[in-house]
Design an enzyme around this catalytic site. Structure first.
Site, mmCIF file in Angstrom:
data_model
loop_
_atom_site.group_PDB
_atom_site.id
_atom_site.type_symbol
_atom_site.label_atom_id
_atom_site.label_comp_id
_atom_site.label_asym_id
_atom_site.label_seq_id
_atom_site.Cartn_x
_atom_site.Cartn_y
_atom_site.Cartn_z
ATOM 1 N N GLY A 71 0.820 -1.221 0.000
ATOM 2 C CA GLY A 71 0.000 0.000 0.000
ATOM 3 C C GLY A 71 0.844 1.256 0.000
ATOM 4 O O GLY A 71 0.615 2.165 0.802
ATOM 5 N N TYR A 84 -12.131 -1.849 12.315
ATOM 6 C CA TYR A 84 -10.747 -1.376 12.219
ATOM 7 C C TYR A 84 -9.970 -1.712 13.504
ATOM 8 O O TYR A 84 -8.840 -2.217 13.439
ATOM 9 C CB TYR A 84 -10.770 0.137 11.994
ATOM 10 C CG TYR A 84 -9.426 0.775 11.742
ATOM 11 C CD1 TYR A 84 -8.802 0.668 10.502
ATOM 12 C CD2 TYR A 84 -8.784 1.514 12.741
ATOM 13 C CE1 TYR A 84 -7.575 1.270 10.263
ATOM 14 C CE2 TYR A 84 -7.566 2.119 12.507
ATOM 15 C CZ TYR A 84 -6.969 2.001 11.268
ATOM 16 O OH TYR A 84 -5.757 2.595 11.037
HETATM 17 P P1 NAP Z 1 -4.020 5.717 2.918
HETATM 18 O O1 NAP Z 1 -3.487 7.055 2.603
HETATM 19 O O2 NAP Z 1 -5.460 5.428 2.709
HETATM 20 O O3 NAP Z 1 -3.137 4.625 2.135
HETATM 21 C C1 NAP Z 1 -3.420 3.250 2.226
HETATM 22 C C2 NAP Z 1 -2.784 2.563 1.055
HETATM 23 O O4 NAP Z 1 -3.117 1.167 1.082
HETATM 24 C C3 NAP Z 1 -3.288 3.111 -0.279
HETATM 25 O O5 NAP Z 1 -2.183 3.248 -1.138
HETATM 26 C C4 NAP Z 1 -4.239 2.011 -0.727
HETATM 27 O O6 NAP Z 1 -4.398 1.908 -2.130
HETATM 28 C C5 NAP Z 1 -3.545 0.788 -0.209
HETATM 29 N N1 NAP Z 1 -4.427 -0.365 -0.193
HETATM 30 C C6 NAP Z 1 -5.691 -0.430 0.262
HETATM 31 N N2 NAP Z 1 -6.183 -1.666 0.103
HETATM 32 C C7 NAP Z 1 -5.198 -2.409 -0.478
HETATM 33 C C8 NAP Z 1 -5.099 -3.754 -0.884
HETATM 34 N N3 NAP Z 1 -6.129 -4.606 -0.720
HETATM 35 N N4 NAP Z 1 -3.960 -4.183 -1.454
HETATM 36 C C9 NAP Z 1 -2.918 -3.344 -1.628
HETATM 37 N N5 NAP Z 1 -2.951 -2.041 -1.251
HETATM 38 C C10 NAP Z 1 -4.076 -1.583 -0.688
HETATM 39 O O7 NAP Z 1 -3.732 5.327 4.429
HETATM 40 P P2 NAP Z 1 -2.597 5.821 5.459
HETATM 41 O O8 NAP Z 1 -3.217 6.830 6.339
HETATM 42 O O9 NAP Z 1 -1.330 6.129 4.772
HETATM 43 O O10 NAP Z 1 -2.453 4.483 6.323
HETATM 44 C C11 NAP Z 1 -1.432 3.533 6.115
HETATM 45 C C12 NAP Z 1 -1.476 2.528 7.244
HETATM 46 O O11 NAP Z 1 -1.325 3.210 8.492
HETATM 47 C C13 NAP Z 1 -2.803 1.776 7.322
HETATM 48 O O12 NAP Z 1 -2.556 0.435 7.708
HETATM 49 C C14 NAP Z 1 -3.550 2.504 8.430
HETATM 50 O O13 NAP Z 1 -4.499 1.694 9.055
HETATM 51 C C15 NAP Z 1 -2.397 2.881 9.346
HETATM 52 N N6 NAP Z 1 -2.681 4.005 10.251
HETATM 53 C C16 NAP Z 1 -2.929 5.252 9.750
HETATM 54 C C17 NAP Z 1 -3.187 6.289 10.645
HETATM 55 C C18 NAP Z 1 -3.441 7.690 10.168
HETATM 56 O O14 NAP Z 1 -3.686 8.565 11.022
HETATM 57 N N7 NAP Z 1 -3.372 7.998 8.892
HETATM 58 C C19 NAP Z 1 -3.207 6.051 12.013
HETATM 59 C C20 NAP Z 1 -2.962 4.774 12.470
HETATM 60 C C21 NAP Z 1 -2.682 3.758 11.582
HETATM 61 P P3 NAP Z 1 -5.514 2.709 -2.946
HETATM 62 O O15 NAP Z 1 -4.954 4.056 -3.113
HETATM 63 O O16 NAP Z 1 -5.600 1.941 -4.241
HETATM 64 O O17 NAP Z 1 -6.765 2.666 -2.147
#
Ligand code: NAP
Length: 245
Positions: A9, A153
């Site tokens: 991702g 989640y």
């Molecule tokens: P994001 O901007 O939504 O990015 C998530 C990425 O994962 C996107 O590139 C998405 O692709 C990809 N993805 C989704 N489903 C997938 C699949 N089935 N196979 C391969 N790739 C897939 O999220 P983020 O905020 O950077 O979060 C990244 C991680 O950190 C996640 O695990 C999230 O739960 C964790 N996290 C984030 C936060 C926060 O505050 N942002 C806090 C705690 C934990 P598409 O673009 O194609 O959808």
């Protein structure tokens, strides 16, 4: 010989920041997302290469077991070794438990939790043969403390923390470490979806009174895959600006 890292991702958000940071650290980078177009939009693959390392895109849906098997095989064939796996891909499909359809629950478990099994199993087998490797799973404070509206989640992220400890125990004797990070409120497209009220309610609980940056998450991941963290395993490091102490 150069080391190689897979970051799931990684076309945007935290995953893209981790890819860039590990490229800067000297890793060859295996980028992953559902489709290659996402990378063309923001040039992450070219930005990684500017650090003098190799970077390639490997499309796969990491919630699908067979696609992960093919992904790991392709990365091993392309780079020779797999030295670090960062399980970052994740989604949110928020809603109160009382009104959440079954499909909404299952979809988040598949992408956030099952993917970690898929990728740790296939990459772990490569690392076991190498007798070395680093795995970092991106969990969340929701998995530690719970969060209203995130039954799916928080379940997935709590599971990831348990899976991290189990993998650390199963793989540790072969020189493989497995740790998790639990980010708090990090500014990304995922959190941009929250309402202003949700955002200000969250910030009230943060000691540092600001959102975290994707680079601050990538810095901790960089440490966990480095030689400096060679005796750290099975741990969950919170990156939340002091959400809970
Ligand atoms: P994001 O901007 O939504 O990015 C998530 C990425 O994962 C996107 O590139 C998405 O692709 C990809 N993805 C989704 N489903 C997938 C699949 N089935 N196979 C391969 N790739 C897939 O999220 P983020 O905020 O950077 O979060 C990244 C991680 O950190 C996640 O695990 C999230 O739960 C964790 N996290 C984030 C936060 C926060 O505050 N942002 C806090 C705690 C934990 P598409 O673009 O194609 O959808």
């Amino acid at each position: 010989m150069s080391k190689t890292a897979i970051i799931t991702g990684s076309s945007r958000g935290i995953g893209a920041a981790i890819a860039l940071r590990l490229a800067e650290d000297g890793f060859n980078i295996a980028l992953n997302d559902l489709n290659a177009g996402m990378f063309e939009n923001n040039g992450i693959v070219y930005k990684c290469r500017e650090f003098g390392v190799e970077a390639e895109i490997f499309c796969a849906d990491v919630s699908v077991y067979d696609e992960c098997e093919s992904l790991v095989k392709a990365v091993k064939e392309r780079f020779g070794t797999i030295d670090a796996l960062i399980n970052n891909a994740g989604i949110t499909r928020d809603g109160l438990m009382a009104r959440m359809p079954e499909e909404q629950y299952d979809s988040v478990i598949a992408v956030n939790q099952k993917s970690v099994f898929n990728m740790m199993k296939h990459t772990g087998n490569v690392m076991l043969r190498q007798k070395s490797g680093r795995i970092v799973n991106i969990a969340s404070v929701a998995g530690l403390y719970g969060n209203p509206g995130q039954i799916n989640y928080s379940a997935s992220k709590a599971a990831v923390i348990g899976m991290t400890k189990t993998a650390a125990k199963e793989l540790g004797s072969r020189g493989i470490t497995c740790n998790a990070v639990a980010p708090g409120f990090i500014q990304t497209p995922m959190t941009d979806k929250l309402t202003d009220e949700q955002k200000s309610r969250m910030l009230e609980q943060v000691a540092m009174k600001r959102y975290g940056t994707v680079e601050e998450v990538a810095g901790v991941v960089s440490f966990l895959v480095s030689d400096s963290a060679s005796y750290v395993t099975g741990q969950t490091i919170e990156i939340s600006g002091g959400l809970s102490m």
